[in-house]
Design a protein around this motif. Structure first.
Motif, PDB file in Angstrom:
ATOM      1  N   ALA A 160      40.882  43.807  39.483  1.00 20.00           N
ATOM      2  CA  ALA A 160      41.734  42.646  39.218  1.00 20.00           C
ATOM      3  C   ALA A 160      42.963  43.054  38.413  1.00 20.00           C
ATOM      4  CB  ALA A 160      40.937  41.579  38.478  1.00 20.00           C
ATOM      5  N   ARG A 161      42.766  43.877  37.405  1.00 13.12           N
ATOM      6  CA  ARG A 161      43.904  44.319  36.595  1.00 13.12           C
ATOM      7  C   ARG A 161      44.833  45.217  37.419  1.00 13.12           C
ATOM      8  NH1 ARG A 161      45.028  44.479  31.181  1.00 13.12           N
ATOM      9  NH2 ARG A 161      46.482  46.087  30.515  1.00 13.12           N
ATOM     10  N   ALA A 162      44.236  46.094  38.250  1.00 15.37           N
ATOM     11  CA  ALA A 162      45.065  46.976  39.073  1.00 15.37           C
ATOM     12  C   ALA A 162      45.914  46.156  40.043  1.00 15.37           C
ATOM     13  CB  ALA A 162      44.176  47.956  39.831  1.00 15.37           C
ATOM     14  N   ALA A 163      45.327  45.110  40.644  1.00 14.37           N
ATOM     15  CA  ALA A 163      46.094  44.264  41.554  1.00 14.37           C
ATOM     16  C   ALA A 163      47.206  43.531  40.824  1.00 14.37           C
ATOM     17  CB  ALA A 163      45.154  43.267  42.242  1.00 14.37           C
ATOM     18  N   ARG A 164      46.919  43.102  39.597  1.00 11.48           N
ATOM     19  CA  ARG A 164      47.939  42.399  38.816  1.00 11.48           C
ATOM     20  C   ARG A 164      49.105  43.328  38.494  1.00 11.48           C
ATOM     21  NH1 ARG A 164      47.070  39.859  32.721  1.00 11.48           N
ATOM     22  NH2 ARG A 164      48.958  38.554  32.705  1.00 11.48           N
ATOM     23  N   GLU A 165      48.792  44.556  38.066  1.00 12.50           N
ATOM     24  CA  GLU A 165      49.845  45.514  37.721  1.00 12.50           C
ATOM     25  C   GLU A 165      50.674  45.878  38.946  1.00 12.50           C
ATOM     26  OE1 GLU A 165      47.657  48.665  35.990  1.00 12.50           O
ATOM     27  OE2 GLU A 165      47.410  47.672  34.043  1.00 12.50           O
ATOM     28  N   ALA A 175      49.932  36.248  39.031  1.00 16.45           N
ATOM     29  CA  ALA A 175      48.967  35.171  39.245  1.00 16.45           C
ATOM     30  C   ALA A 175      48.069  34.967  38.032  1.00 16.45           C
ATOM     31  CB  ALA A 175      48.117  35.477  40.480  1.00 16.45           C
ATOM     32  N   LEU A 176      47.745  36.041  37.321  1.00 14.79           N
ATOM     33  CA  LEU A 176      46.857  35.909  36.166  1.00 14.79           C
ATOM     34  C   LEU A 176      47.592  35.339  34.955  1.00 14.79           C
ATOM     35  CD1 LEU A 176      45.059  37.642  38.004  1.00 14.79           C
ATOM     36  CD2 LEU A 176      44.259  38.824  35.956  1.00 14.79           C
ATOM     37  N   GLY A 177      48.876  35.104  35.105  1.00 15.25           N
ATOM     38  CA  GLY A 177      49.628  34.520  33.999  1.00 15.25           C
ATOM     39  C   GLY A 177      49.472  33.017  33.900  1.00 15.25           C
ATOM     40  N   VAL A 178      48.809  32.397  34.894  1.00 15.53           N
ATOM     41  CA  VAL A 178      48.591  30.952  34.885  1.00 15.53           C
ATOM     42  C   VAL A 178      47.098  30.679  35.053  1.00 15.53           C
ATOM     43  CG1 VAL A 178      50.880  30.436  35.800  1.00 15.53           C
ATOM     44  CG2 VAL A 178      48.955  30.768  37.378  1.00 15.53           C
ATOM     45  N   PRO A 211      43.297  37.115  43.164  1.00 16.44           N
ATOM     46  CA  PRO A 211      43.257  35.714  42.739  1.00 16.44           C
ATOM     47  C   PRO A 211      43.175  34.771  43.928  1.00 16.44           C
ATOM     48  CG  PRO A 211      45.475  36.576  42.553  1.00 16.44           C
ATOM     49  CD  PRO A 211      44.618  37.726  42.935  1.00 16.44           C
ATOM     50  N   HIS A 212      42.784  33.537  43.673  1.00 13.05           N
ATOM     51  CA  HIS A 212      42.729  32.520  44.718  1.00 13.05           C
ATOM     52  C   HIS A 212      44.150  32.194  45.199  1.00 13.05           C
ATOM     53  CE1 HIS A 212      38.641  31.649  42.986  1.00 13.05           C
ATOM     54  NE2 HIS A 212      38.386  31.584  44.281  1.00 13.05           N
ATOM     55  N   PRO A 213      44.295  31.857  46.463  1.00 14.66           N
ATOM     56  CA  PRO A 213      45.646  31.550  46.988  1.00 14.66           C
ATOM     57  C   PRO A 213      46.350  30.440  46.223  1.00 14.66           C
ATOM     58  CG  PRO A 213      44.073  31.819  48.786  1.00 14.66           C
ATOM     59  CD  PRO A 213      43.263  31.827  47.524  1.00 14.66           C
ATOM     60  N   GLY A 214      45.610  29.411  45.808  1.00 14.86           N
ATOM     61  CA  GLY A 214      46.248  28.340  45.060  1.00 14.86           C
ATOM     62  C   GLY A 214      46.826  28.824  43.738  1.00 14.86           C
ATOM     63  N   ARG A 215      46.169  29.813  43.139  1.00 15.25           N
ATOM     64  CA  ARG A 215      46.691  30.366  41.878  1.00 15.25           C
ATOM     65  C   ARG A 215      47.970  31.152  42.124  1.00 15.25           C
ATOM     66  NH1 ARG A 215      42.927  33.827  37.596  1.00 15.25           N
ATOM     67  NH2 ARG A 215      44.150  33.348  35.719  1.00 15.25           N
ATOM     68  N   LEU A 216      48.007  31.879  43.244  1.00 14.59           N
ATOM     69  CA  LEU A 216      49.233  32.596  43.602  1.00 14.59           C
ATOM     70  C   LEU A 216      50.384  31.622  43.810  1.00 14.59           C
ATOM     71  CD1 LEU A 216      47.848  35.288  46.073  1.00 14.59           C
ATOM     72  CD2 LEU A 216      49.044  35.730  43.910  1.00 14.59           C
TER      73      LEU A 216
END
Length: 227
Positions: A160-165, A175-178, A211-216
């Motif tokens: 998850a962190r690697a995808a965020r970076e 996405a993980l910012g919300v 992340p879930h599509p809605g979060r994106l």
């Protein structure tokens, strides 16, 4: 203090507060013996901030009461406690297998600090508050104290962190910012797989690598405001 130093201290105090002066020879001898008995283990001065004369002058200047040996002994004990609290035992130079020598060096160092003969030894990392130059250059170069090759090796263990970076590096919304409205994951936390049972209750909450599509979509909508 030895008797000579006690006598010098009493003479100094007598010049500042004549009430302490004993004109009778017997009374002066008894006073000297009393002060020496009570302050024999208190130094007159040390190389690191202690001076019994300064303490006596401070008491005479601020207190209307005649000075007593306790008015010097109490500040000395506070001085010792403060130095020992700020002291961190350095690694002795003695052979660790020689327990007696190792312990003797530790005790000797602590005694020197407590008596004011040596300065407390503190950790530079705690007291300096400065970043090492090599680490500062690394942070400026890669914006992280983790080298890129190490970060790549860690990626499979924190997907998850690697995808965020990777998303942030490519200019995509964070996405993980919300907060995720689907699974309820708070900002900064990965989304979770919610398996719903026949009764409508959640049966699992394993973390998702993506992340879930809605979060994106929500992160993309808020990206201008977050920039």
């Amino acid at each position: 203090m030895d008797r000579r130093e006690i006598a010098a201290l009493l003479a100094y105090i007598g010049r500042l507060d004549p009430r302490t002066t004993r004109t009778d020879q017997g009374e002066a001898r008894d006073q000297l013996a009393q002060w020496h008995e009570l302050l024999g283990d208190v130094p007159l001065a040390t190389p690191h901030g202690w001076d019994a004369r300064v303490t006596a002058r401070q008491h005479i200047r601020l207190s209307p009461y005649q000075i007593l040996p306790a008015d010097i002994a109490r500040p000395w004990e506070s001085y010792r406690r403060d130095r020992l609290q700020r002291h961190t035992d350095p690694t002795p130079s003695a052979d660790p297998d020689d327990q007696a020598a190792w312990t003797a060096e530790l005790v000797g160092t602590r005694h020197a600090v407590a008596s004011g003969a040596a300065a407390p030894a503190t950790h530079r990392q705690i007291t300096s508050g400065r970043v090492h130059p090599d680490l500062q250059e690394r942070l400026h170069a890669i914006a992280s104290c983790i080298p890129p090759d190490v970060r790549a090796e860690l990626a499979p263990y924190r997907p998850a962190r690697a995808a965020r970076e990777a998303a942030i590096a490519h200019g995509q919304p964070d996405a993980l910012g919300v907060r995720c409205e689907w699974c309820g994951a708070e900002a900064g936390e990965p989304c979770r797989r919610r398996r719903i049972g026949p009764d409508g209750g959640a049966r699992g909450s394993a973390p998702r690598a993506t992340p879930h599509p809605g979060r994106l979509d929500r992160a993309a909508a808020q990206q201008p405001a977050m920039a």
